[in-house]
Design a protein around this motif. Structure first.
Motif, mmCIF file in Angstrom:
data_model
loop_
_atom_site.group_PDB
_atom_site.id
_atom_site.type_symbol
_atom_site.label_atom_id
_atom_site.label_comp_id
_atom_site.label_asym_id
_atom_site.label_seq_id
_atom_site.Cartn_x
_atom_site.Cartn_y
_atom_site.Cartn_z
ATOM 1 N N GLU A 81 -84.757 113.847 33.447
ATOM 2 C CA GLU A 81 -83.224 113.493 33.955
ATOM 3 C C GLU A 81 -82.210 114.433 33.286
ATOM 4 O OE1 GLU A 81 -84.577 109.142 35.477
ATOM 5 O OE2 GLU A 81 -83.627 109.385 33.882
ATOM 6 N N PHE A 82 -82.411 114.336 32.019
ATOM 7 C CA PHE A 82 -81.548 115.142 31.172
ATOM 8 C C PHE A 82 -81.373 116.409 31.450
ATOM 9 C CE2 PHE A 82 -79.788 117.033 26.943
ATOM 10 C CZ PHE A 82 -78.828 116.035 26.763
ATOM 11 N N ALA A 83 -82.439 117.160 31.532
ATOM 12 C CA ALA A 83 -82.687 118.416 31.952
ATOM 13 C C ALA A 83 -81.948 119.093 33.318
ATOM 14 C CB ALA A 83 -84.080 119.124 31.661
ATOM 15 N N ALA A 84 -82.294 117.896 34.232
ATOM 16 C CA ALA A 84 -81.696 118.177 35.749
ATOM 17 C C ALA A 84 -80.034 117.924 35.665
ATOM 18 C CB ALA A 84 -82.266 116.995 36.588
ATOM 19 N N THR A 85 -79.701 117.059 34.659
ATOM 20 C CA THR A 85 -78.418 117.145 34.686
ATOM 21 C C THR A 85 -77.546 118.284 34.221
ATOM 22 O OG1 THR A 85 -78.529 114.414 34.245
ATOM 23 C CG2 THR A 85 -76.437 115.406 33.759
ATOM 24 N N LEU A 86 -78.139 118.984 33.100
ATOM 25 C CA LEU A 86 -77.489 120.072 32.772
ATOM 26 C C LEU A 86 -77.589 121.343 33.762
ATOM 27 C CD1 LEU A 86 -76.476 122.061 30.670
ATOM 28 C CD2 LEU A 86 -78.739 122.452 29.976
ATOM 29 N N ARG A 87 -78.588 120.970 34.470
ATOM 30 C CA ARG A 87 -78.881 122.216 35.746
ATOM 31 C C ARG A 87 -77.769 121.874 36.937
ATOM 32 N NH1 ARG A 87 -84.132 121.197 35.775
ATOM 33 N NH2 ARG A 87 -83.955 119.946 37.845
ATOM 34 N N TYR A 88 -77.563 120.645 37.261
ATOM 35 C CA TYR A 88 -76.609 120.155 38.314
ATOM 36 C C TYR A 88 -75.094 120.715 37.726
ATOM 37 C CZ TYR A 88 -80.178 117.342 40.673
ATOM 38 O OH TYR A 88 -81.355 117.013 41.077
ATOM 39 N N ILE A 89 -74.971 120.267 36.416
ATOM 40 C CA ILE A 89 -73.697 120.436 36.330
ATOM 41 C C ILE A 89 -73.416 122.161 36.364
ATOM 42 C CG2 ILE A 89 -72.049 120.754 34.255
ATOM 43 C CD1 ILE A 89 -73.272 118.026 33.029
ATOM 44 N N ALA A 90 -74.380 122.883 35.802
ATOM 45 C CA ALA A 90 -74.075 124.432 35.848
ATOM 46 C C ALA A 90 -73.956 124.857 37.381
ATOM 47 C CB ALA A 90 -75.554 125.147 35.483
ATOM 48 N N GLU A 91 -74.639 124.087 38.223
ATOM 49 C CA GLU A 91 -74.780 124.588 39.774
ATOM 50 C C GLU A 91 -73.239 123.880 40.430
ATOM 51 O OE1 GLU A 91 -79.556 124.356 40.096
ATOM 52 O OE2 GLU A 91 -78.120 122.807 41.312
ATOM 53 N N GLY A 92 -72.736 123.195 39.578
ATOM 54 C CA GLY A 92 -71.379 122.746 40.147
ATOM 55 C C GLY A 92 -71.815 121.366 40.994
ATOM 56 N N LYS A 93 -72.752 120.866 40.920
ATOM 57 C CA LYS A 93 -73.025 119.558 41.799
ATOM 58 C C LYS A 93 -72.828 118.423 41.038
ATOM 59 C CE LYS A 93 -77.018 121.889 44.213
ATOM 60 N NZ LYS A 93 -78.566 122.054 44.404
#
Lengths: 361, 361
Positions: free
Chosen positions: B310-322
């Motif tokens: 979940e931590f890794a997914a959050t960084l990804r979502y932030i980077a994608e603007g989601k």
């Protein structure tokens, strides 16, 4: 009719009018009615109960200045039909029913009501559409245990158990015993159970618990841990890195005590990620330490009653011998014996379930 | 190195030794570190926090008589590698990490520890295996919000939402806002949110809440009921016959306040069958009325932190603007400004998230 009546916070025997069945209702004769822990509580803490029911949308909203005939765990016999009834079952048929009346203006309880006498009296009125015929070969006293055993089945259904879960039942009074019976029915094992009373521990074993613990001698939570270790650690799910010790199967803890402080105790001792099913009915305010819940990501599921389907399934399971009831019945009284039975039930060593048979002279 | 240090329950600026990375560890320079409500609480209620952590298996088991450098919401830059490291990422790479060190003898926290300084100091040591590279185009200050936004994602994952669920977020501080962002990401709507502060209500809207309520003016639970009515009553599940009113979609209430009394308030007001996800961190004993839980068959799911995924997914979502983060950042300070920032954060009208940039002079 003769009935054990709750009047001025005492149980007295008196003669009351036989209730009249309304449209869609049936007059029944009570054959047997179990005494429930909630009735003991209702007698002792009546005002408190009514007050909290009013605030929390509960069922106990009766007027304590007027008579109440309690009793909601019953098997009865059809005596007469009210107007607008279908009359599929002949008079004389033995029936069980959820202890509620479904009326056009809403639902009313049977047994916690000034209007609708429960099973501590000779006669009740019930909603025709809720009647369940008792199978011919099933003794009346076993059918009368449908209601309390349905409470256990419902709690286990709400727990949504998985095959890897290891249940721990805290408290082996009638509620805990009903949970053990339902767990055994579902085949979720090993079942760990704990109670301070030797008699109740014995009943827990009889009903199907695999490991029964005396909390005065050993921690139920430690005993649970010993049987909950994964035999195949590779199949254990990943836990947060800060959880120490061997990987454990998921804990589902059934709280079947219902007194202030027990939730806090369970939350303090529960393993990581435990699901706590609150079946005990604690009618007082209670205090918890949220950090226990947070640090271990615990969940609490409060449960109440049963669905119509679960109630019907319970009667079927009892008839099929899949939910044992015989060991639970430890006494029978007439209406004159109800007050003494209430007193006797305070000690867990003598009784599990006492049945009232109002027709007894 | 320069750091804002918790010393004798005060925040002071001092020069401390640069931490040494051990085997498998990395020395990093803190680029930005958010101030968390838990840090405010830790400063104010330090002894209480340590005591309850010891009893409940929590992370806050530091020695208050010694220095502590807090800060666990950070983005940093690799400065040097310790022994036994793989060194896949070049020095200078920007990274995020869960604020823990994984060591052979167990897990240690970063930021609530006497040994492992957090992001209110210029340098930290981190576990190499936990480092996540920050995508090139993502500003440092947004990456620093990975940790608090992961808390929201985890809470929403633990809620196991169904498409029919209607969420209600009580409290729109950083935790509530992170929950709103995660709910919006999951597409579970409408999202109802409530906060007394106009500024926070505005942020809740910006992050994606559909209906934002001021509890001083209207009941959030009533507002929730109005939007949660089933448009197609035929698809509504069966409820117990004693539940009145129109059929409502299932309620999932996120408790994002974390003070004593709020659970009781939510349990009193929650609709039948509501699932309450406790994301707020109440560090004091609390009192509840179990009958509210029982009569409405409520559940409480306490949650903490996040998984590695979940931590890794959050960084990804932030980077994608989601997961939007920009609106949350309301201030930046150097180490000298930390004490004042703690004071400023007490008022919800001025700030959501203040970032500490320890390299600022």
């Amino acid at each position: 009719m003769r009935a054990a009546v709750m009047r001025n916070k005492q149980l007295v025997v008196d003669t009351l009018p036989i209730p009249e069945p309304g449209p869609g209702e049936v007059l029944v004769k009570t054959l047997a009615c179990g005494i429930c822990g909630s009735d003991l509580h209702a007698l002792k803490h009546a005002e408190k109960l009514v007050e909290i029911s009013r605030r929390s949308g509960g069922a106990f909203t009766m007027d304590l200045s007027r008579d109440i005939v309690m009793g909601h765990e019953f098997c009865a016999e059809i005596v007469d039909y009210g107007p607008e009834t279908k009359r599929h079952l002949p008079v004389g048929t033995r029936v069980c029913s959820m202890p509620v009346l479904i009326r056009p203006n809403g639902v009313q309880t049977v047994g916690y009501s000034n209007e609708n006498p429960g099973g501590y009296g000779e006669y009740m009125r019930l909603t025709e559409g809720l009647l369940l015929e008792v199978p011919r070969d099933l003794p009346t006293e076993h059918a009368a245990l449908t209601e309390p055993m349905a409470v256990g089945l419902h709690a286990v259904e709400k727990a949504r158990l998985d095959k890897d879960d290891v249940p721990l039942v805290i408290g082996c009074g009638p509620v805990g015993l009903a949970v053990i019976a339902a767990l055994r029915l579902k085949g979720v094992r090993p079942i760990v159970a704990a109670d301070f009373s030797p008699r109740r521990r014995q009943l827990a074993e009889t009903l199907g618990a695999d490991l029964v613990v005396n909390p005065a001698e050993q921690s139920p939570y430690q005993s649970w841990r010993e049987v909950a270790v994964w035999n195949d650690p590779a199949s254990a799910p990943q836990l947060p890195p800060w959880v120490s010790g061997p990987p454990l199967r998921p804990a589902v803890i059934f709280e079947c005590v219902g007194v202030p402080g027990i939730l806090d105790q369970i939350m303090a001792a529960a393993p990581q990620g435990a699901r706590i099913v609150v079946v005990g009915v604690c009618m007082e305010r209670d205090s918890i330490e949220p950090m226990f819940g947070i640090n271990k990501e615990l969940s609490l599921q409060f449960v109440l009653g049963y669905t119509r389907e679960e109630f019907a399934a319970t009667l079927r399971y009892i008839a099929e011998g899949k939910i044992p009831t015989a060991p639970l019945i430890t006494g029978k009284v007439g209406v004159e014996g109800v007050a003494q039975a209430f007193a006797d039930l305070a000690s867990p060593e003598h009784h599990a379930k006492i049945l009232v048979e109002p027709w007894r002279s």
